[in-house]
Enzyme design. Structure first.
Site, short mmCIF file in Angstrom:
data_model
loop_
_atom_site.label_atom_id
_atom_site.label_comp_id
_atom_site.label_asym_id
_atom_site.label_seq_id
_atom_site.Cartn_x
_atom_site.Cartn_y
_atom_site.Cartn_z
N ASP A 121 0.87 -1.16 0.00
CA ASP A 121 0.00 0.00 0.00
C ASP A 121 0.91 1.22 0.00
O ASP A 121 2.12 1.11 0.28
CB ASP A 121 -0.90 -0.05 1.24
CG ASP A 121 -1.77 1.18 1.37
OD1 ASP A 121 -2.40 1.58 0.37
OD2 ASP A 121 -1.82 1.77 2.47
N ASP A 141 0.05 5.19 1.03
CA ASP A 141 -0.08 6.10 2.18
C ASP A 141 -0.21 5.31 3.48
O ASP A 141 -1.10 4.46 3.62
CB ASP A 141 -1.31 6.99 2.00
CG ASP A 141 -1.28 7.78 0.70
OD1 ASP A 141 -0.76 8.89 0.70
OD2 ASP A 141 -1.78 7.26 -0.33
#
Length: 219
Positions: free
Chosen positions: A11, A13
């Site tokens: 992922d 952020d």
């Protein structure tokens, strides 16, 4: 712990980069321009992984079904575009982790729900992503996480079977998506966690308290 791994997907952020300072500043600017007091970064940080929905929720108590949400979302987007990498930085240990993965001949990539409107420029501007072999945004496929489609697209781009990939994320939807894609999953407990720090119920195959902990799992 993980055997026959050929790639690691992350992922964005809250997992690779701490973008909360720029996301928070973009929406806080909207508050101050409306004569409202500024909120501290700590108010925004837990929801930074939820994008506009999270930021507007904190700043204005606004949900996506509010009639003014689309207009304020676009204002937030414009503010964020002007400062995407001003104070955003890699979490401590991430550059070393990525360098180590390359040294182990493991491919790596990014799968995020952040749209390519932002993901593309951000990953091109930050040298951190120069060795990434797949970049998949929230609108790269017809579905975003927790649907498995983005993870499967990243595996396709890498030319690696999903079961030979690991997905690392800091939100429950990351773990749900990985499970649906047939990928082992790792919860990054140093991330934003969607404002819900209890990760025990997510069903991740492993948890890491720092980026460097991932290397221990791969050995």
């Amino acid at each position: 712990m993980f055997l026959n791994v050929q790639a690691v997907l992350f992922d964005l952020d809250g997992t690779l980069i701490d973008s909360a300072p720029d996301l928070g500043a973009a929406v806080d600017q909207m508050r101050t321009q409306r004569g409202m007091p500024s909120l501290p970064l700590d108010a925004y940080r837990p929801m930074a992984g939820a994008g506009a929905r999270g930021m507007l929720g904190v700043a204005f108590g606004m949900t996506p079904d509010h009639p003014e949400f689309p207009e304020l979302r676009e204002e937030f987007f414009r503010n964020y575009e002007q400062r995407m990498t001003r104070t955003t930085h890699a979490f401590a240990g991430v550059p070393q982790l990525l360098e180590a993965l390359v040294g182990l001949s493991l491919q790596w990539g990014v799968v995020t729900n952040k749209s390519m409107r932002f993901t593309g420029p951000l990953t091109r501007e930050m040298p951190l992503f120069s060795t990434a072999r797949a970049i998949v945004g929230g609108d790269s496929t017809p579905h975003s996480k927790p649907h498995p489609a983005p993870l499967l697209e990243a595996a396709r781009q890498l030319g690696i079977e999903p079961r030979r990939c690991i997905y690392v994320g800091d939100d429950e939807r990351d773990i749900v998506a990985a499970r649906a894609a047939g990928m082992p999953s790792v919860a990054a407990t140093y991330g934003y966690l969607g404002g819900t720090p209890q990760v025990d119920g997510w069903g991740a195959d492993a948890c890491i308290a720092s980026p460097q902990d991932l290397l221990t799992l791969l050995k």
